[in-house]
Design an enzyme around this catalytic site. Structure first.
Site, PDB file in Angstrom:
ATOM      1  N   LYS A 197       0.829  -1.205   0.000  1.00  0.00           N
ATOM      2  CA  LYS A 197       0.000   0.000   0.000  1.00  0.00           C
ATOM      3  C   LYS A 197       0.869   1.263   0.000  1.00  0.00           C
ATOM      4  O   LYS A 197       0.554   2.234  -0.685  1.00  0.00           O
ATOM      5  CB  LYS A 197      -0.949  -0.007   1.205  1.00  0.00           C
ATOM      6  N   LYS A 203      -4.206  -7.916 -10.225  1.00  0.00           N
ATOM      7  CA  LYS A 203      -5.380  -8.155  -9.385  1.00  0.00           C
ATOM      8  C   LYS A 203      -6.356  -6.976  -9.530  1.00  0.00           C
ATOM      9  O   LYS A 203      -5.928  -5.819  -9.510  1.00  0.00           O
ATOM     10  CB  LYS A 203      -4.923  -8.250  -7.917  1.00  0.00           C
ATOM     11  N   LYS A 217      -9.726  -1.722  -6.106  1.00  0.00           N
ATOM     12  CA  LYS A 217     -10.182  -0.327  -6.101  1.00  0.00           C
ATOM     13  C   LYS A 217      -8.988   0.604  -6.224  1.00  0.00           C
ATOM     14  O   LYS A 217      -9.061   1.654  -6.837  1.00  0.00           O
ATOM     15  CB  LYS A 217     -10.894  -0.011  -4.784  1.00  0.00           C
TER      16      LYS A 217
HETATM   17  P1  ADP Z   1      -9.744  -3.807  -3.036  1.00  0.00           P
HETATM   18  O1  ADP Z   1      -8.415  -4.437  -3.337  1.00  0.00           O
HETATM   19  O2  ADP Z   1     -10.509  -3.560  -4.277  1.00  0.00           O
HETATM   20  O3  ADP Z   1      -9.624  -2.571  -2.170  1.00  0.00           O
HETATM   21  P2  ADP Z   1     -10.633  -5.079  -0.653  1.00  0.00           P
HETATM   22  O4  ADP Z   1      -9.229  -5.143  -0.168  1.00  0.00           O
HETATM   23  O5  ADP Z   1     -11.572  -4.104  -0.014  1.00  0.00           O
HETATM   24  O6  ADP Z   1     -10.588  -4.841  -2.224  1.00  0.00           O
HETATM   25  O7  ADP Z   1     -11.256  -6.521  -0.605  1.00  0.00           O
HETATM   26  C1  ADP Z   1     -12.559  -6.875  -0.153  1.00  0.00           C
HETATM   27  C2  ADP Z   1     -12.774  -8.359  -0.345  1.00  0.00           C
HETATM   28  O8  ADP Z   1     -12.790  -8.676  -1.728  1.00  0.00           O
HETATM   29  C3  ADP Z   1     -11.665  -9.216   0.277  1.00  0.00           C
HETATM   30  O9  ADP Z   1     -12.222 -10.409   0.757  1.00  0.00           O
HETATM   31  C4  ADP Z   1     -10.762  -9.464  -0.872  1.00  0.00           C
HETATM   32  O10 ADP Z   1     -10.004 -10.638  -0.698  1.00  0.00           O
HETATM   33  C5  ADP Z   1     -11.755  -9.607  -2.025  1.00  0.00           C
HETATM   34  N1  ADP Z   1     -11.134  -9.186  -3.283  1.00  0.00           N
HETATM   35  C6  ADP Z   1     -10.678  -7.968  -3.598  1.00  0.00           C
HETATM   36  N2  ADP Z   1     -10.166  -7.937  -4.841  1.00  0.00           N
HETATM   37  C7  ADP Z   1     -10.295  -9.192  -5.327  1.00  0.00           C
HETATM   38  C8  ADP Z   1      -9.966  -9.824  -6.572  1.00  0.00           C
HETATM   39  N3  ADP Z   1      -9.411  -9.152  -7.569  1.00  0.00           N
HETATM   40  N4  ADP Z   1     -10.229 -11.129  -6.690  1.00  0.00           N
HETATM   41  C9  ADP Z   1     -10.800 -11.831  -5.699  1.00  0.00           C
HETATM   42  N5  ADP Z   1     -11.149 -11.293  -4.516  1.00  0.00           N
HETATM   43  C10 ADP Z   1     -10.917 -10.002  -4.321  1.00  0.00           C
END
Ligand code: ADP
Ligand code: TRP
Length: 321
Positions: free
Chosen positions: A110, A189, A192
């Protein structure tokens, strides 16, 4: 079985969130004791705009409800409405070895992405452990990227139990290997914070633009292509029927896969899958008072459990005199 998971309201929820976590959680609603929450305290580590955080929290709530989460069949709340989690975070952080937290790659990732390094960002995994242990969760469904954080939660539960006597359930991660990581438009991946998402509730021209922006290679239509290396193929797999995927697989390996057409097909599949939920989301957002009431009721249910655990923790560690 007690199933728990949270999501940050730090931006529009996307199909990675949906397949990695939301869909699995909603599927547990009928058969398990389900805990779903929106982790606004975690989002504070990266969102500095108060209006964005507050709106994001209500939107994330509307997203879950629109996708079918029934607040009467689970406990659904906003993290900061149960302040006991902060006290447990402190207690756990006095036990958390520096080395354990320093090893977590999400902090470094991050910071590398430009999020300001703060103590909160560093100790993010301890707050997450408190989230899980406070409710004595058995299983935590998350995407693969959260695996290390779950290991921290497990380590801290074991450490606490060894030091002070059996107190916490040691949670199990639940990571669907087939859905492990949904790729984003650029093949990294989907996240957001990478600006490479397909938001669940995006529609119309905006959505079409995103789908058309999925990066593909320059192999001519008639030439064979490796489906496993194709970002578009991996995303299609999440939406198309197995029979259609078999046909598409054939087009990739034998030649004939036209990316442009496949993208338009994907657009239709997205609209079919989420069209109804979009309307429901608008209904929820048009009545924020009702949303707040649902969340307040959820927080009350969650807090009733939280105080029991925290009371036990306080007496275990000697905060009751
Ligand atoms: P982001 O990376 O978009 O900020 P979060 O960290 O808020 O997402 O993740 C929220 C949930 O969604 C978690 O359980 C995370 O493991 C899952 N998640 C986020 N991005 C992915 C992805 N690309 N593929 C599968 N699961 C994901
Ligand atoms: N860290 C998780 C994420 O970014 C969100 C989260 C916070 C969480 N607390 C949790 C997930 C407790 C599961 C259980 O996705």
């Amino acid at each position: 079985m007690k199933i728990l998971s949270g999501i940050q309201p730090s931006g529009q929820l996307h199909i990675g969130n949906y397949f990695g976590m939301m869909q699995t959680m909603i599927a547990h609603m009928e058969s398990d004791d389900l805990y779903v929450f929106i982790v606004d305290l975690h989002a504070l580590t990266s969102v500095r705009d108060p209006a964005r955080l507050a709106t994001g929290t209500l939107e994330a709530a509307a997203d879950f409800l629109a996708l079918g989460l029934d607040p009467d069949k689970c406990t659904f709340w906003v993290q900061s409405d149960v302040p006991e989690v902060c006290e447990l975070t402190w207690v756990l952080s006095t036990l958390a070895p520096m080395g354990l937290i320093e090893r977590c790659h999400s902090y470094k990732d991050k910071v590398a992405k430009g999020i300001v390094p703060s103590h909160g960002l560093f100790s993010y995994p301890v707050l997450m452990a408190a989230d899980i242990l406070l409710y004595q969760a058995d299983q935590v469904p998350v995407g693969k990227d959260q695996k290390q954080h779950l290991e921290v939660a497990r380590d801290l539960a074991i450490k606490f139990n060894n030091q002070y006597g059996d107190t916490f359930v040691v949670p199990e991660p639940s990571i669907s290997e087939t859905m492990a990581i949904v790729p984003g438009l650029d093949g990294q991946k989907m996240s957001k914070s990478y600006g490479n998402t397909i938001p669940i509730f995006m529609e119309g021209k905006e959505l079409k633009k995103r789908v058309m922006a999925i990066e593909t290679d320059a192999t001519p239509v008639d030439e064979p292509k490796d489906p496993e290396k194709c970002n578009l193929y991996k995303i299609m797999q999440l939406f198309a029927s197995p029979a259609r995927m078999q046909e598409i697989h054939g087009l990739y390996v034998n030649g004939g896969a036209a990316y442009g057409y496949l993208k338009l097909e994907l657009l239709d599949l997205l609209n079919d899958k989420f069209g109804q939920a979009r309307e429901k989301k608008q209904q929820y957002l048009s009545d924020p008072a009702m949303l707040r009431e649902i969340l307040a009721k959820g927080a009350e249910k969650a807090r009733a459990k939280a105080v029991v655990t925290l009371d036990l923790v306080r007496s275990r560690v000697g905060l009751k005199y």
